[in-house]
Design an enzyme around this catalytic site. Structure first.
Site, mmCIF file in Angstrom:
data_model
loop_
_atom_site.group_PDB
_atom_site.id
_atom_site.type_symbol
_atom_site.label_atom_id
_atom_site.label_comp_id
_atom_site.label_asym_id
_atom_site.label_seq_id
_atom_site.Cartn_x
_atom_site.Cartn_y
_atom_site.Cartn_z
ATOM 1 N N VAL A 20 24.940 28.719 16.003
ATOM 2 C CA VAL A 20 26.603 28.322 15.860
ATOM 3 C C VAL A 20 27.496 29.600 15.690
ATOM 4 C CG1 VAL A 20 28.132 27.145 14.313
ATOM 5 C CG2 VAL A 20 25.955 26.010 14.970
ATOM 6 N N ASP A 38 25.437 38.484 8.165
ATOM 7 C CA ASP A 38 24.026 37.622 8.247
ATOM 8 C C ASP A 38 23.283 38.419 7.065
ATOM 9 O OD1 ASP A 38 22.639 35.302 10.189
ATOM 10 O OD2 ASP A 38 21.229 36.587 8.574
ATOM 11 N N ARG A 43 17.879 40.521 12.006
ATOM 12 C CA ARG A 43 18.544 39.849 13.067
ATOM 13 C C ARG A 43 20.096 40.519 13.261
ATOM 14 N NH1 ARG A 43 17.988 34.418 14.052
ATOM 15 N NH2 ARG A 43 20.212 34.214 14.446
ATOM 16 N N THR A 123 26.884 21.047 8.938
ATOM 17 C CA THR A 123 27.031 19.766 8.715
ATOM 18 C C THR A 123 26.639 19.392 7.339
ATOM 19 O OG1 THR A 123 26.562 19.766 10.992
ATOM 20 C CG2 THR A 123 26.212 17.524 9.848
ATOM 21 N N CYS A 264 19.917 18.603 14.150
ATOM 22 C CA CYS A 264 21.304 17.885 14.244
ATOM 23 C C CYS A 264 20.850 16.457 14.188
ATOM 24 C CB CYS A 264 22.103 18.238 15.494
ATOM 25 S SG CYS A 264 22.778 19.840 15.740
ATOM 26 N N ARG A 335 12.807 24.426 15.839
ATOM 27 C CA ARG A 335 13.186 23.817 14.590
ATOM 28 C C ARG A 335 12.944 22.183 14.611
ATOM 29 N NH1 ARG A 335 18.639 26.254 12.588
ATOM 30 N NH2 ARG A 335 18.808 26.298 15.035
#
Length: 432
Positions: A20, A38, A43, A123, A264, A335
């Site tokens: 995202v 991050d 990463r 979320t 999600c 995931r």
């Protein structure tokens, strides 16, 4: 602040550079100065070299962008508009795991200055931003939200991994703010990158609720399709043929059965049911749908074993090939992959299982689920059953001759998404 962002006198920062956060950061970096933050230094190093750790973006997507990737709080302090896009998973008890979000809120508190803006995209259940995140930011910043020291908003992410059509800029963005001034600025900032336009929600809670019901609605509808597929299977009716017939009605909703995993649809409903429980309400329909979908992996494995027994296979001596291990087609993301449930249930029956996937990482699968991929050169020619678990694009070109070339006599083909419906003649075929 808006003009300062446009003139690059201040910066926008994105905290959390996963599937995202990174696309958001790079899209804004077309227009303004951006800090990509991050906590994972490895990463960060990959992104500095134009590599997306999530495997969604290409090297050219990084080119020509005004962006600095960092894990340094000192660099992060240079921003005045912050977007938080960290994961919000569930724990082993299907309870919301807010640790990444509260950790990001702590980070925000350490860098916040008077007049700064913070927009959350993760979320959450309605009320989380104001009830959980703001107090943490106040605690670590010494600032007062109530006194207007900083502004807060919420704009739910709508990134769909693997989808090259519904990209960030092409999807209407819901935005919200803690007051009218915040809403106006947040909307204007997002309008810099969202060509489809923004929808201004009346409150942060409304925006949070809108996000969570998007996936809850899909989850419940897919659960209905899964339950129908189990009923129709007992009637020897193909579910996809039923859906095609019913779909000729103009207002029939297009959903299909399948494994519901990922970060999600398989997760978000639990945030809503958790909050509902806290308020004294048991969300029966939502939880019923979750139960149905969570049990599909085991159901598919048991159906496979039943078919193998029916057609003379010695289950304990049999070997099954599972094709696909990611949570959905054409992505690297593993995931909450429900394929793992299929594999585990097969192993519970003492079935020998090989797994292949053109996108997944064998090391990541082993770390997350305890199994590794079978190398292409190590595939056998005598599988007793093949389960096409994920409809990856390369699988769509396969035919019955291919499956026959890797199976023993009298084999079973389980085609979860009906990819090969009507194309199999000599094998024992089953789909949801």
């Amino acid at each position: 602040m808006y003009e300062q962002l446009l003139q690059k006198k201040t910066k926008l920062a994105v905290i959390g550079l996963g599937y995202v956060g990174l696309p958001i950061a790079l899209e804004f970096a077309r227009h303004i100065s951006v800090i990509g933050f991050d906590i994972n230094a490895a990463r960060v190093d990959l992104m500095r070299n134009n590599i997306d750790p999530s495997g969604e973006l290409e090297a050219q997507d990084f080119e020509g962008r005004d962006i600095v990737f960092t894990d340094s709080l000192e660099v992060l302090r240079e921003a005045t508009f912050f977007i938080v896009a960290v994961p919000t998973p569930i724990d082993e008890h299907a309870q919301p795991d807010l640790r990444p979000l509260l950790g990001a809120s702590t980070t925000m508190g350490k860098v916040l200055k008077k007049g700064d803006y913070v927009v959350f995209e993760s979320t959450v259940y309605p009320g989380c931003t104001e009830e959980d995140c703001i107090p943490v930011m106040e605690k670590h910043s010494g600032l007062s939200f109530a006194n207007g020291d900083f502004k807060v908003g919420y704009s739910p992410e709508r990134i769909n991994p693997g989808d090259k059509e519904h990209t960030l800029a092409r999807i209407v963005k819901v935005v919200s703010g803690c007051d009218e001034e915040a809403l106006d600025l947040i909307a204007k900032v997002y309008e810099l990158v969202i060509t489809a336009g923004v929808h201004r929600a009346s409150s942060i809670k409304v925006a949070e609720a809108a996000k969570i019901i998007e996936n809850t609605q899909r989850d419940v509808n897919i659960a209905l399709m899964n339950e129908l597929s189990m009923i129709f299977d007992r009637m020897s009716i193909n579910t996809y043929e039923v859906l095609e017939a019913a779909g000729t009605k103009w207002n029939f909703l297009k959903f299909s059965p399948g494994l519901v995993g990922g970060h999600c649809i398989g997760v978000d409903p639990y945030y809503l049911t958790y909050k509902a429980k806290e308020l004294g309400y048991d969300a029966k329909v939502i939880l019923s749908g979750r139960t149905t979908n969570d049990n599909m992996g085991a159901y598919i494995a048991r159906k496979t074993v039943q078919m193998m027994i029916k057609h003379g296979k010695d289950v304990a001596k049999s070997r099954v090939l599972v094709m696909g291990a990611t949570f959905k087609e054409n992505v690297e993301d593993i995931r909450n992959s429900k394929v793992a449930d299929v594999i585990q249930e097969l192993k519970n029956f003492s079935v020998n299982v090989d797994i292949i996937d053109p996108h997944a990482s064998s090391d990541e699968l082993h770390h997350e689920y305890g199994f590794r991929l079978t190398a292409p050169d190590d595939m056998r020619k005598d599988y007793d059953a093949v389960i096409v678990a994920v409809s990856h694009l390369p699988y769509a070109t396969l035919n019955e001759d291919y499956f026959k070339s890797i199976t023993s006599e009298n084999p079973v083909l389980v085609d979860i998404k009906g990819l090969f419906r009507g194309k199999i003649e000599d094998m024992h075929y089953w789909s949801l």
